[in-house]
Write a protein that holds these residues in place. Structure first.
Motif, mmCIF file in Angstrom:
data_model
loop_
_atom_site.group_PDB
_atom_site.id
_atom_site.type_symbol
_atom_site.label_atom_id
_atom_site.label_comp_id
_atom_site.label_asym_id
_atom_site.label_seq_id
_atom_site.Cartn_x
_atom_site.Cartn_y
_atom_site.Cartn_z
ATOM 1 N N ARG A 46 43.102 39.661 89.751
ATOM 2 C CA ARG A 46 41.791 39.151 90.175
ATOM 3 C C ARG A 46 41.359 39.782 91.496
ATOM 4 O O ARG A 46 40.221 40.207 91.654
ATOM 5 N N THR A 47 42.292 39.853 92.460
ATOM 6 C CA THR A 47 41.939 40.485 93.735
ATOM 7 C C THR A 47 41.666 41.971 93.556
ATOM 8 O O THR A 47 40.801 42.536 94.232
ATOM 9 N N ALA A 48 42.382 42.614 92.623
ATOM 10 C CA ALA A 48 42.121 44.029 92.361
ATOM 11 C C ALA A 48 40.731 44.216 91.768
ATOM 12 O O ALA A 48 40.026 45.175 92.099
ATOM 13 N N LEU A 49 40.315 43.301 90.891
ATOM 14 C CA LEU A 49 38.972 43.393 90.323
ATOM 15 C C LEU A 49 37.901 43.186 91.378
ATOM 16 O O LEU A 49 36.837 43.809 91.339
ATOM 17 N N LEU A 50 38.177 42.326 92.349
ATOM 18 C CA LEU A 50 37.191 42.073 93.399
ATOM 19 C C LEU A 50 37.144 43.191 94.430
ATOM 20 O O LEU A 50 36.088 43.522 94.962
ATOM 21 N N ASP A 93 41.122 47.712 93.792
ATOM 22 C CA ASP A 93 42.452 48.304 93.958
ATOM 23 C C ASP A 93 42.942 48.814 92.604
ATOM 24 O O ASP A 93 43.153 48.041 91.673
ATOM 25 N N GLU A 94 43.140 50.131 92.488
ATOM 26 C CA GLU A 94 43.488 50.756 91.212
ATOM 27 C C GLU A 94 44.861 50.321 90.686
ATOM 28 O O GLU A 94 45.080 50.320 89.485
ATOM 29 N N ARG A 95 45.791 49.965 91.566
ATOM 30 C CA ARG A 95 47.158 49.688 91.125
ATOM 31 C C ARG A 95 47.249 48.481 90.210
ATOM 32 O O ARG A 95 48.050 48.468 89.283
ATOM 33 N N LEU A 109 44.615 46.927 88.512
ATOM 34 C CA LEU A 109 43.514 46.736 87.560
ATOM 35 C C LEU A 109 44.058 46.618 86.142
ATOM 36 O O LEU A 109 45.130 47.144 85.835
ATOM 37 N N PRO A 110 43.329 45.944 85.256
ATOM 38 C CA PRO A 110 43.743 45.924 83.842
ATOM 39 C C PRO A 110 43.715 47.335 83.256
ATOM 40 O O PRO A 110 43.044 48.230 83.785
ATOM 41 N N ALA A 111 44.405 47.516 82.153
ATOM 42 C CA ALA A 111 44.529 48.856 81.554
ATOM 43 C C ALA A 111 43.176 49.439 81.165
ATOM 44 O O ALA A 111 42.969 50.649 81.250
ATOM 45 N N ARG A 112 42.228 48.601 80.756
ATOM 46 C CA ARG A 112 40.925 49.130 80.329
ATOM 47 C C ARG A 112 40.115 49.685 81.498
ATOM 48 O O ARG A 112 39.172 50.449 81.302
ATOM 49 N N ASP A 113 40.442 49.309 82.742
ATOM 50 C CA ASP A 113 39.683 49.750 83.916
ATOM 51 C C ASP A 113 40.401 50.828 84.722
ATOM 52 O O ASP A 113 39.852 51.301 85.715
ATOM 53 N N LYS A 114 41.612 51.199 84.336
ATOM 54 C CA LYS A 114 42.385 52.143 85.142
ATOM 55 C C LYS A 114 42.000 53.584 84.853
ATOM 56 O O LYS A 114 41.520 53.903 83.779
ATOM 57 N N GLY A 115 42.267 54.413 85.829
ATOM 58 C CA GLY A 115 42.118 55.847 85.655
ATOM 59 C C GLY A 115 40.860 56.417 86.290
ATOM 60 O O GLY A 115 39.878 55.714 86.509
ATOM 61 N N PRO A 116 40.902 57.713 86.581
ATOM 62 C CA PRO A 116 39.754 58.357 87.236
ATOM 63 C C PRO A 116 38.524 58.449 86.336
ATOM 64 O O PRO A 116 37.398 58.412 86.825
#
Length: 198
Positions: A74-78, A81-83, A85-92
Motif C-alpha cells: 500500500r505504501t509502495a502504491l502511494l 516505490d518499485e520494490r 509494487l504488485p507484479a502488474r505495476d512493476k518494471g520500466p
C-alpha cells in the motif's frame, strides 16, 4: 494352438528379458549412499518440518506477515516505490506507460463523473432533458473511444521507440485502464505533472 510352451521357449524368453534389462540399465547409476534405516528417515523428516505447537500462534504469525506485506504494498502504491509494487505495476515499461498517461489530459478520465451527471439528468421527469442527456452521453462515449484509439496508437509508437527489445505486451491496455480513473484516484500515484514528458 492352446498347448503349453516348452521349457526351452520360456527360458529363452527370460534370457531375452534379462539381456534387455542389462542394456537399458546403466551400471554406474547408483545411489552413492546406503538406504537409511526407517527410524533415521522418520527422525530426519520430523526435524525438517517445524510445526508450531500452538495453532492460534501460527495463524496469528501468518496474519501478521500478510498484514505487513499488504502495508508495504500500500505504501509502495502511494509513494511509487518499485520494490514493493504488485507484479502488474512493476518494471520500466509499466512505469513509462503510467508516466505517459499521467503527463497528458484525456477525455476518458472524465467519463465516470460525466456518467453520474447523465444518470442524474435521466432520473429527472423532464423528457427533453432526458433525451438531451442521452444524446450528449452517446456523443461523449464516441469521443472517448476516439481518444482511446489516438492514445493507444501514440503509446504503442512511444513504446516501440523507447523499448525496442523489451516485452511491451499488455502495456497499452494497462495504460488505457489507467486513463479511465480520475488522476486523484490513480494507484500508483502519478509521479509526473501534466505537460511533463516521461
Amino acid at each position: 494352438m492352446f498347448r503349453r510352451r516348452s521349457d526351452e521357449a520360456s527360458s529363452s524368453a527370460t534370457v531375452l528379458l534379462t539381456k534387455e534389462d542389462e542394456k537399458t540399465r546403466d551400471p554406474q547409476a547408483k545411489k552413492g549412499r546406503p538406504t537409511p534405516k526407517r527410524s533415521e528417515a522418520e527422525a530426519n523428516r520430523r526435524t525438517r518440518v517445524t510445526v508450531p505447537k500452538d495453532r492460534k500462534e501460527a495463524s496469528r504469525q501468518s496474519r501478521d506477515r500478510l498484514r505487513a506485506a499488504r502495508e508495504k504494498q500500500r505504501t509502495a502504491l502511494l509513494e511509487g516505490d518499485e520494490r514493493y509494487l504488485p507484479a502488474r505495476d512493476k518494471g520500466p515499461v509499466r512505469r513509462f506507460a503510467r508516466d505517459y498517461v499521467d503527463s497528458r489530459w484525456s477525455l476518458a478520465e472524465f467519463f465516470l463523473p460525466y456518467a453520474v451527471v447523465v444518470l442524474v439528468l435521466s432520473i429527472l421527469k423532464v423528457p427533453s432533458l432526458q433525451l438531451l442527456s442521452t444524446l450528449l452521453f452517446l456523443v461523449f462515449f464516441v469521443l472517448v473511444i476516439l481518444d482511446f484509439a489516438r492514445f493507444g496508437l501514440g503509446l504503442r509508437k512511444a513504446l516501440r521507440v523507447r523499448f525496442p527489445n523489451d516485452n511491451t505486451r499488455g502495456a497499452v491496455p494497462y495504460a488505457l485502464m489507467r486513463t479511465l480513473q480520475m488522476r486523484r484516484l490513480r494507484l500508483p500515484k502519478p509521479q509526473v505533472k501534466r505537460g511533463e514528458r516521461p
